[in-house]
Design a protein around this motif. Structure first.
Motif, PDB file in Angstrom:
ATOM      1  N   VAL A  54      27.415 -91.010  20.428  1.00 53.18           N
ATOM      2  CA  VAL A  54      26.307 -90.175  19.950  1.00 53.18           C
ATOM      3  C   VAL A  54      25.345 -89.874  21.102  1.00 53.18           C
ATOM      4  O   VAL A  54      24.913 -88.730  21.294  1.00 53.18           O
ATOM      5  CB  VAL A  54      25.562 -90.871  18.790  1.00 53.18           C
ATOM      6  CG1 VAL A  54      24.299 -90.096  18.421  1.00 53.18           C
ATOM      7  CG2 VAL A  54      26.477 -90.997  17.572  1.00 53.18           C
ATOM      8  N   ALA A  55      25.008 -90.908  21.876  1.00 56.41           N
ATOM      9  CA  ALA A  55      24.078 -90.713  22.993  1.00 56.41           C
ATOM     10  C   ALA A  55      24.669 -89.778  24.045  1.00 56.41           C
ATOM     11  O   ALA A  55      23.979 -88.891  24.573  1.00 56.41           O
ATOM     12  CB  ALA A  55      23.724 -92.059  23.615  1.00 56.41           C
ATOM     13  N   LEU A  56      25.955 -89.944  24.345  1.00 55.30           N
ATOM     14  CA  LEU A  56      26.603 -89.102  25.358  1.00 55.30           C
ATOM     15  C   LEU A  56      26.655 -87.640  24.900  1.00 55.30           C
ATOM     16  O   LEU A  56      26.475 -86.722  25.704  1.00 55.30           O
ATOM     17  CB  LEU A  56      28.010 -89.615  25.650  1.00 55.30           C
ATOM     18  CG  LEU A  56      28.072 -90.937  26.429  1.00 55.30           C
ATOM     19  CD1 LEU A  56      29.492 -91.480  26.433  1.00 55.30           C
ATOM     20  CD2 LEU A  56      27.577 -90.736  27.864  1.00 55.30           C
ATOM     21  N   ARG A  57      26.892 -87.421  23.624  1.00 58.34           N
ATOM     22  CA  ARG A  57      26.915 -86.034  23.118  1.00 58.34           C
ATOM     23  C   ARG A  57      25.540 -85.390  23.287  1.00 58.34           C
ATOM     24  O   ARG A  57      25.441 -84.227  23.698  1.00 58.34           O
ATOM     25  CB  ARG A  57      27.348 -86.015  21.657  1.00 58.34           C
ATOM     26  CG  ARG A  57      27.377 -84.602  21.076  1.00 58.34           C
ATOM     27  CD  ARG A  57      28.001 -84.576  19.693  1.00 58.34           C
ATOM     28  NE  ARG A  57      27.940 -83.214  19.157  1.00 58.34           N
ATOM     29  CZ  ARG A  57      27.119 -82.843  18.177  1.00 58.34           C
ATOM     30  NH1 ARG A  57      26.307 -83.720  17.613  1.00 58.34           N
ATOM     31  NH2 ARG A  57      27.109 -81.590  17.763  1.00 58.34           N
ATOM     32  N   ILE A  58      24.490 -86.128  22.983  1.00 55.66           N
ATOM     33  CA  ILE A  58      23.135 -85.588  23.144  1.00 55.66           C
ATOM     34  C   ILE A  58      22.858 -85.282  24.614  1.00 55.66           C
ATOM     35  O   ILE A  58      22.156 -84.312  24.941  1.00 55.66           O
ATOM     36  CB  ILE A  58      22.094 -86.583  22.587  1.00 55.66           C
ATOM     37  CG1 ILE A  58      22.218 -86.665  21.067  1.00 55.66           C
ATOM     38  CG2 ILE A  58      20.677 -86.157  22.976  1.00 55.66           C
ATOM     39  CD1 ILE A  58      21.369 -87.743  20.436  1.00 55.66           C
ATOM     40  N   VAL A 101      33.053-101.596  17.222  1.00 55.25           N
ATOM     41  CA  VAL A 101      33.205-100.224  16.729  1.00 55.25           C
ATOM     42  C   VAL A 101      31.873 -99.475  16.739  1.00 55.25           C
ATOM     43  O   VAL A 101      31.783 -98.330  17.218  1.00 55.25           O
ATOM     44  CB  VAL A 101      33.796-100.229  15.301  1.00 55.25           C
ATOM     45  CG1 VAL A 101      33.869 -98.817  14.738  1.00 55.25           C
ATOM     46  CG2 VAL A 101      35.177-100.859  15.294  1.00 55.25           C
ATOM     47  N   SER A 102      30.831-100.103  16.205  1.00 54.10           N
ATOM     48  CA  SER A 102      29.538 -99.432  16.095  1.00 54.10           C
ATOM     49  C   SER A 102      28.974 -99.068  17.463  1.00 54.10           C
ATOM     50  O   SER A 102      28.363 -98.000  17.623  1.00 54.10           O
ATOM     51  CB  SER A 102      28.549-100.317  15.339  1.00 54.10           C
ATOM     52  OG  SER A 102      28.934-100.472  13.992  1.00 54.10           O
ATOM     53  N   THR A 103      29.195 -99.935  18.448  1.00 56.48           N
ATOM     54  CA  THR A 103      28.654 -99.667  19.779  1.00 56.48           C
ATOM     55  C   THR A 103      29.384 -98.503  20.439  1.00 56.48           C
ATOM     56  O   THR A 103      28.761 -97.655  21.093  1.00 56.48           O
ATOM     57  CB  THR A 103      28.727-100.925  20.651  1.00 56.48           C
ATOM     58  OG1 THR A 103      27.942-101.957  20.030  1.00 56.48           O
ATOM     59  CG2 THR A 103      28.160-100.662  22.042  1.00 56.48           C
ATOM     60  N   TRP A 104      30.698 -98.430  20.278  1.00 60.04           N
ATOM     61  CA  TRP A 104      31.431 -97.267  20.791  1.00 60.04           C
ATOM     62  C   TRP A 104      30.911 -95.989  20.142  1.00 60.04           C
ATOM     63  O   TRP A 104      30.714 -94.962  20.805  1.00 60.04           O
ATOM     64  CB  TRP A 104      32.928 -97.409  20.538  1.00 60.04           C
ATOM     65  CG  TRP A 104      33.653 -98.284  21.512  1.00 60.04           C
ATOM     66  CD1 TRP A 104      34.266 -99.479  21.248  1.00 60.04           C
ATOM     67  CD2 TRP A 104      33.839 -98.041  22.911  1.00 60.04           C
ATOM     68  NE1 TRP A 104      34.812 -99.991  22.399  1.00 60.04           N
ATOM     69  CE2 TRP A 104      34.574 -99.134  23.439  1.00 60.04           C
ATOM     70  CE3 TRP A 104      33.457 -97.012  23.768  1.00 60.04           C
ATOM     71  CZ2 TRP A 104      34.932 -99.217  24.771  1.00 60.04           C
ATOM     72  CZ3 TRP A 104      33.804 -97.093  25.114  1.00 60.04           C
ATOM     73  CH2 TRP A 104      34.533 -98.184  25.605  1.00 60.04           C
ATOM     74  N   ARG A 152      26.586-102.634  28.348  1.00 60.76           N
ATOM     75  CA  ARG A 152      26.429-104.073  28.549  1.00 60.76           C
ATOM     76  C   ARG A 152      27.134-104.854  27.435  1.00 60.76           C
ATOM     77  O   ARG A 152      27.794-105.853  27.682  1.00 60.76           O
ATOM     78  CB  ARG A 152      24.940-104.416  28.599  1.00 60.76           C
ATOM     79  CG  ARG A 152      24.652-105.868  28.858  1.00 60.76           C
ATOM     80  CD  ARG A 152      25.180-106.315  30.212  1.00 60.76           C
ATOM     81  NE  ARG A 152      25.034-107.746  30.386  1.00 60.76           N
ATOM     82  CZ  ARG A 152      24.125-108.318  31.185  1.00 60.76           C
ATOM     83  NH1 ARG A 152      23.295-107.563  31.881  1.00 60.76           N
ATOM     84  NH2 ARG A 152      24.045-109.623  31.285  1.00 60.76           N
ATOM     85  N   ILE A 153      27.010-104.348  26.210  1.00 60.08           N
ATOM     86  CA  ILE A 153      27.687-105.008  25.085  1.00 60.08           C
ATOM     87  C   ILE A 153      29.194-104.905  25.240  1.00 60.08           C
ATOM     88  O   ILE A 153      29.930-105.890  25.053  1.00 60.08           O
ATOM     89  CB  ILE A 153      27.259-104.367  23.755  1.00 60.08           C
ATOM     90  CG1 ILE A 153      25.773-104.593  23.503  1.00 60.08           C
ATOM     91  CG2 ILE A 153      28.089-104.918  22.589  1.00 60.08           C
ATOM     92  CD1 ILE A 153      25.209-103.777  22.359  1.00 60.08           C
ATOM     93  N   LEU A 154      29.663-103.721  25.600  1.00 58.58           N
ATOM     94  CA  LEU A 154      31.109-103.474  25.654  1.00 58.58           C
ATOM     95  C   LEU A 154      31.796-104.214  26.787  1.00 58.58           C
ATOM     96  O   LEU A 154      33.004-104.419  26.758  1.00 58.58           O
ATOM     97  CB  LEU A 154      31.366-101.967  25.754  1.00 58.58           C
ATOM     98  CG  LEU A 154      30.929-101.176  24.509  1.00 58.58           C
ATOM     99  CD1 LEU A 154      30.926 -99.687  24.782  1.00 58.58           C
ATOM    100  CD2 LEU A 154      31.831-101.506  23.323  1.00 58.58           C
ATOM    101  N   GLN A 155      31.014-104.658  27.778  1.00 58.66           N
ATOM    102  CA  GLN A 155      31.583-105.490  28.849  1.00 58.66           C
ATOM    103  C   GLN A 155      32.114-106.808  28.288  1.00 58.66           C
ATOM    104  O   GLN A 155      33.119-107.327  28.745  1.00 58.66           O
ATOM    105  CB  GLN A 155      30.521-105.787  29.910  1.00 58.66           C
ATOM    106  CG  GLN A 155      30.187-104.620  30.815  1.00 58.66           C
ATOM    107  CD  GLN A 155      29.035-104.946  31.748  1.00 58.66           C
ATOM    108  OE1 GLN A 155      28.620-106.094  31.862  1.00 58.66           O
ATOM    109  NE2 GLN A 155      28.501-103.925  32.399  1.00 58.66           N
ATOM    110  N   SER A 156      31.416-107.336  27.290  1.00 60.95           N
ATOM    111  CA  SER A 156      31.801-108.641  26.744  1.00 60.95           C
ATOM    112  C   SER A 156      32.490-108.543  25.393  1.00 60.95           C
ATOM    113  O   SER A 156      33.152-109.481  24.966  1.00 60.95           O
ATOM    114  CB  SER A 156      30.564-109.542  26.618  1.00 60.95           C
ATOM    115  OG  SER A 156      29.594-108.955  25.765  1.00 60.95           O
TER     116      SER A 156
END
Length: 204
Positions: free
Chosen positions: A158-162, A150-153, A141-145
């Protein structure tokens, strides 16, 4: 001196007690600042500015339970105070009460659904609860806007790796590093994700 003179003239002046508290906070005399805010609130228990300032100082002192109490009082005055919901969520997160924090961010987002700070902190709270898919939704949602966050990417990676998606995680770290080549955290996280993929030469 100005606040003290005002209080010599009228010791029941809530504004002067609040202003003295602000000055003491600036001087890093945090306990004294809280005492001033409390004096202001004894005079006017619904003085929102004093409640807000007390919450800030209590958080500085890591007295997060007291900060939560301030936000609760603010929200009894105005249930649509977006910043009070947001800041209450942060304080609850410090207390590791992440489920309650998520609820606060949800209330803040009902008031302003485009507040990226609320989406980001909701994502962090969900991550801490082990609800990684939902955390990724917040990051998206953040990356849409704001696609250059950098921190959100990095957090999404991290979440995707888990979640067992190291290839997707690497893509996220790459996006972060395209924006900031000096973001060390993403280099370290990319190294781990490449190791998950068996790409040890690339990880080196």
């Amino acid at each position: 001196d100005c606040c003290n003179i005002a209080l010599q003239i009228d010791e029941n002046n809530a504004v002067a007690w609040n202003n003295k508290g602000v000055s003491l906070h600036t001087l890093e005399k945090y306990d004294d600042a809280v005492e001033c805010y409390d004096r202001a609130l004894q005079i006017d228990e619904n003085y929102a500015r004093a409640l807000g300032n007390k919450s800030i100082t209590c958080n500085t002192l890591e007295r997060h339970e007291e900060a939560v109490e301030c936000y609760d009082r603010l929200l009894r005055i105005d249930g649509n105070d977006e910043m009070a919901w947001y800041n209450k969520g942060i304080a609850l997160g410090k207390l590791e009460r992440h489920e309650e924090a998520v609820q606060c961010y949800d209330r803040a987002l009902k008031i302003d659904e485009n507040n990226n700070a609320s989406w980001g902190n909701k994502g962090i709270a969900l991550f801490n609860l082990g609800r990684y898919e939902e955390a990724v939704e917040c990051y998206d949602r953040i990356l849409q806007s704001y696609e250059n966050d950098v921190s959100t990417w990095n957090d999404k990676g991290v979440a995707l790796r888990i979640l067992g998606r190291p290839k997707d995680a690497v893509e996220c770290y790459d996006r972060a590093l395209q924006i900031d080549r000096n973001f060390v955290l993403s280099w370290n996280n990319k190294c781990r994700a490449l190791g998950d993929l068996g790409r040890h030469e690339d990880a080196i």
